[in-house]
Design an enzyme around this catalytic site. Structure first.
Site, PDB file in Angstrom:
ATOM      1  N   CYS A   1       5.522   3.695 -19.086  1.00 25.82           N
ATOM      2  CA  CYS A   1       6.293   3.653 -17.839  1.00 25.82           C
ATOM      3  C   CYS A   1       7.342   2.551 -17.881  1.00 25.82           C
ATOM      4  O   CYS A   1       7.025   1.403 -18.201  1.00 25.82           O
ATOM      5  CB  CYS A   1       5.317   3.417 -16.679  1.00 25.82           C
ATOM      6  SG  CYS A   1       6.120   3.003 -15.129  1.00 25.82           S
TER       7      CYS A   1
ATOM      8  N   CYS B   1      10.352   7.519 -12.716  1.00 22.66           N
ATOM      9  CA  CYS B   1       9.890   6.195 -12.325  1.00 22.66           C
ATOM     10  C   CYS B   1      10.521   5.026 -13.082  1.00 22.66           C
ATOM     11  O   CYS B   1      10.358   4.909 -14.294  1.00 22.66           O
ATOM     12  CB  CYS B   1       8.378   6.223 -12.534  1.00 22.66           C
ATOM     13  SG  CYS B   1       7.534   4.697 -12.347  1.00 22.66           S
TER      14      CYS B   1
ATOM     15  N   GLU C   1      14.871   0.933  -6.547  1.00 25.90           N
ATOM     16  CA  GLU C   1      15.422   2.282  -6.639  1.00 25.90           C
ATOM     17  C   GLU C   1      14.615   3.295  -5.844  1.00 25.90           C
ATOM     18  O   GLU C   1      13.411   3.143  -5.633  1.00 25.90           O
ATOM     19  CB  GLU C   1      15.506   2.716  -8.098  1.00 25.90           C
ATOM     20  CG  GLU C   1      14.163   2.910  -8.748  1.00 25.90           C
ATOM     21  CD  GLU C   1      14.290   3.394 -10.186  1.00 25.90           C
ATOM     22  OE1 GLU C   1      14.890   2.655 -10.989  1.00 25.90           O
ATOM     23  OE2 GLU C   1      13.811   4.481 -10.491  1.00 25.90           O
TER      24      GLU C   1
ATOM     25  N   CYS D   1       1.511   0.076 -17.537  1.00 25.02           N
ATOM     26  CA  CYS D   1       1.241   1.272 -18.331  1.00 25.02           C
ATOM     27  C   CYS D   1       2.331   1.351 -19.407  1.00 25.02           C
ATOM     28  O   CYS D   1       3.518   1.253 -19.076  1.00 25.02           O
ATOM     29  CB  CYS D   1       1.273   2.511 -17.449  1.00 25.02           C
ATOM     30  SG  CYS D   1       0.134   2.394 -16.061  1.00 25.02           S
TER      31      CYS D   1
ATOM     32  N   CYS E   1       5.973  -3.971 -11.916  1.00 22.55           N
ATOM     33  CA  CYS E   1       4.576  -3.598 -11.669  1.00 22.55           C
ATOM     34  C   CYS E   1       3.681  -4.336 -12.651  1.00 22.55           C
ATOM     35  O   CYS E   1       3.999  -4.430 -13.846  1.00 22.55           O
ATOM     36  CB  CYS E   1       4.406  -2.095 -11.840  1.00 22.55           C
ATOM     37  SG  CYS E   1       2.712  -1.535 -11.575  1.00 22.55           S
TER      38      CYS E   1
ATOM     39  N   CYS F   1      11.346   9.635  -2.838  1.00 23.04           N
ATOM     40  CA  CYS F   1      10.414   8.902  -3.697  1.00 23.04           C
ATOM     41  C   CYS F   1      10.803   7.431  -3.586  1.00 23.04           C
ATOM     42  O   CYS F   1      11.918   7.052  -3.943  1.00 23.04           O
ATOM     43  CB  CYS F   1      10.594   9.433  -5.120  1.00 23.04           C
ATOM     44  SG  CYS F   1       9.697   8.495  -6.341  1.00 23.04           S
TER      45      CYS F   1
HETATM   46  N1  SAH Z   1       2.131   3.012  -9.637  1.00 20.43           N
HETATM   47  C1  SAH Z   1       1.784   4.237  -9.068  1.00 20.43           C
HETATM   48  C2  SAH Z   1       2.949   4.983  -8.459  1.00 20.43           C
HETATM   49  C3  SAH Z   1       4.260   5.004  -9.177  1.00 20.43           C
HETATM   50  S1  SAH Z   1       4.414   5.945 -10.624  1.00 20.43           S
HETATM   51  C4  SAH Z   1       1.061   5.112 -10.066  1.00 20.43           C
HETATM   52  O1  SAH Z   1       1.065   4.796 -11.248  1.00 20.43           O
HETATM   53  O2  SAH Z   1       0.465   6.080  -9.632  1.00 20.43           O
HETATM   54  C5  SAH Z   1       4.286   7.637 -10.125  1.00 20.43           C
HETATM   55  C6  SAH Z   1       3.790   8.554 -11.245  1.00 20.43           C
HETATM   56  O3  SAH Z   1       4.786   8.711 -12.279  1.00 20.43           O
HETATM   57  C7  SAH Z   1       2.544   8.016 -11.941  1.00 20.43           C
HETATM   58  O4  SAH Z   1       1.598   9.036 -12.123  1.00 20.43           O
HETATM   59  C8  SAH Z   1       3.117   7.560 -13.274  1.00 20.43           C
HETATM   60  O5  SAH Z   1       2.129   7.482 -14.258  1.00 20.43           O
HETATM   61  C9  SAH Z   1       4.178   8.578 -13.544  1.00 20.43           C
HETATM   62  N2  SAH Z   1       5.182   8.205 -14.547  1.00 20.43           N
HETATM   63  C10 SAH Z   1       5.662   6.990 -14.860  1.00 20.43           C
HETATM   64  N3  SAH Z   1       6.619   7.080 -15.824  1.00 20.43           N
HETATM   65  C11 SAH Z   1       6.743   8.393 -16.125  1.00 20.43           C
HETATM   66  C12 SAH Z   1       7.553   9.138 -17.025  1.00 20.43           C
HETATM   67  N4  SAH Z   1       8.454   8.555 -17.814  1.00 20.43           N
HETATM   68  N5  SAH Z   1       7.393  10.482 -17.059  1.00 20.43           N
HETATM   69  C13 SAH Z   1       6.512  11.107 -16.243  1.00 20.43           C
HETATM   70  N6  SAH Z   1       5.740  10.459 -15.356  1.00 20.43           N
HETATM   71  C14 SAH Z   1       5.836   9.121 -15.305  1.00 20.43           C
HETATM   72 FE1  SF4 Z   2       2.822   0.588 -12.512  1.00 21.15          FE
HETATM   73 FE2  SF4 Z   2       4.232   2.441 -13.817  1.00 21.15          FE
HETATM   74 FE3  SF4 Z   2       1.603   2.209 -14.253  1.00 21.15          FE
HETATM   75 FE4  SF4 Z   2       2.503   3.166 -11.907  1.00 21.15          FE
HETATM   76  S1  SF4 Z   2       2.752   4.108 -13.919  1.00 21.15           S
HETATM   77  S2  SF4 Z   2       0.866   1.650 -12.224  1.00 21.15           S
HETATM   78  S3  SF4 Z   2       4.378   1.945 -11.661  1.00 21.15           S
HETATM   79  S4  SF4 Z   2       3.155   0.646 -14.717  1.00 21.15           S
END
Ligand code: SAH
Ligand code: SF4
Length: 352
Positions: A125, A340, A96, A122, A118, A111
């Site tokens: 996420c 994300c 996506e 986290c 991944c 984006c």
């Molecule tokens: N993996 C990388 C890049 C992708 S995520 C990273 O973690 O940096 C991009 C950003 O979106 C990251 O800071 C992540 O923690 C945040 N993110 C993920 N899910 C989210 C959500 N539901 N609401 C707000 N930010 C979110």
């Molecule tokens: Fe991976 Fe989501 Fe954590 Fe970014 S925020 S490192 S995409 S699990």
């Protein structure tokens, strides 16, 4: 019976690689230059619209070549103009991308995703809850930008690697894709941001490349004990080492970095956390981007703090970080679940 020969994919090739392919067909170098311009200047992905090519070459080109390997599965438009795309790779995996417009359309930011799923996992996420499936190839990363430009008939000005995946866990393809963004698509390094959860050896490697892109670190908590839970990669690479690597990145590239901090109600949004965060980053050349948690379409237990808490948090960070710029992320595409990993997961759900 005619043998099916595999078509060569021209997408992602530079001019000399493309010339070599075109010469093999017995066509002139000049045709390669025309095709190159159609692909990268006009975001074309079919030979039929390349009106300055001789009609007689068309079927040969179509038989031997293709331009790109992704296909659009779904496009959604939010009430605020944010657009979201679901693309299928040739193997059927889904990826996506999101397009956001800022400053009345002066800035168009895509984006994009670097992996399917991944491995960092986290817990807040939706990509993390998928687990890791596979790395995207550089061309597949680049093609997300190409296809969005093709679909929208607009040029993208900025790129953020904030879609699915941990970009620095797919280092070679991501660096190659940033080269393609700069040299083929024409987006300057200063308009590209890579967001990472903190893969220290790769931050150090990237620092040595001295590409003028922006590095954003997803910190999300100033204390190791809590960050171990929110960003599990922290169990391996701790905050202190991470800060040293970020400082080294600044020194090596002369670029200001970004610290990202997702605000999760009752988890990391107290004034005490804000104070620790401010102090932690006070001697790093950075700005701080607070991201109130986007909980639409999320199955997790995490919640978004209210606006008052977010504002107070940002003021405390500002105070303890020696006046650094603290921004609160402008929310985009809430109604189409543009955070994300959310599009892919809601699409999967709709299939069941
Ligand atoms: N993996 C990388 C890049 C992708 S995520 C990273 O973690 O940096 C991009 C950003 O979106 C990251 O800071 C992540 O923690 C945040 N993110 C993920 N899910 C989210 C959500 N539901 N609401 C707000 N930010 C979110
Ligand atoms: Fe991976 Fe989501 Fe954590 Fe970014 S925020 S490192 S995409 S699990």
């Amino acid at each position: 019976m005619a043998l099916m020969t595999e078509q060569t994919d021209l997408f992602g090739m530079n001019l000399s690689e493309l010339e070599a392919e075109i010469l093999k067909l017995g066509l002139s170098k000049f045709r390669a230059k025309q095709i190159f311009n159609w692909i990268y200047l006009k975001s074309s992905n079919n030979f039929e619209e390349m009106t300055d090519l001789p009609q007689k070459n068309l079927s040969l080109l179509q038989e031997k070549f293709k331009i790109g390997s992704l296909s659009l599965i779904e496009r959604q438009v939010s009430s605020d103009g944010t657009r979201k795309y679901l693309f299928a790779l040739e193997d059927g995996n889904l990826v996506e991308s999101v397009l956001m417009s800022f400053e009345d359309g002066k800035r168009l930011t895509a984006c994009i995703s670097s992996q399917i799923g991944c491995a960092v996992k986290c817990p807040f996420c939706s990509t993390g809850t998928l687990g890791f499936k596979k790395n995207l190839r550089a061309e597949e990363i680049l093609e997300q930008v190409h296809l969005i430009q093709n679909i929208e008939k607009e040029r993208i000005s900025n790129i953020v690697f904030m879609g699915q995946g941990e970009p620095l866990n797919n280092y070679d393809s991501v660096v190659k894709a940033t080269q393609g963004l700069r040299e083929l698509i024409g987006i300057g390094a200063r308009h590209i941001t890579i967001s990472t959860s903190g893969v220290i050896p790769k931050i150090d490697k990237l620092a040595k490349e001295k590409i003028q892109l922006t590095l954003a670190l997803s910190l999300h908590d100033p204390d190791d004990e809590d960050r171990d839970v929110l960003v599990p990669i922290n169990k391996k690479w701790k905050i202190n080492e991470l800060m040293s690597s970020m400082k080294n990145y600044v020194k090596s590239t002369n670029r200001r970095v970004t610290i990202e901090y997702v605000l999760l109600k009752g988890m990391n949004d107290s004034n005490k956390k804000a104070e620790s965060l401010g102090k932690l980053v006070s001697d790093l050349h950075c700005n701080i981007n607070l991201i109130p948690y986007n909980q639409s379409c999320s199955d997790t237990v995490f919640l978004r703090p209210d606006d008052k808490r977010v504002l107070e948090f940002s003021e405390v960070v500002k105070r303890f970080s020696k006046g650094k710029t603290v921004t609160i992320r402008q929310e985009k595409g809430h109604d189409i679940k543009a955070a994300c990993g959310q599009l892919e997961s809601s699409y999967r759900k709709s299939l069941h």
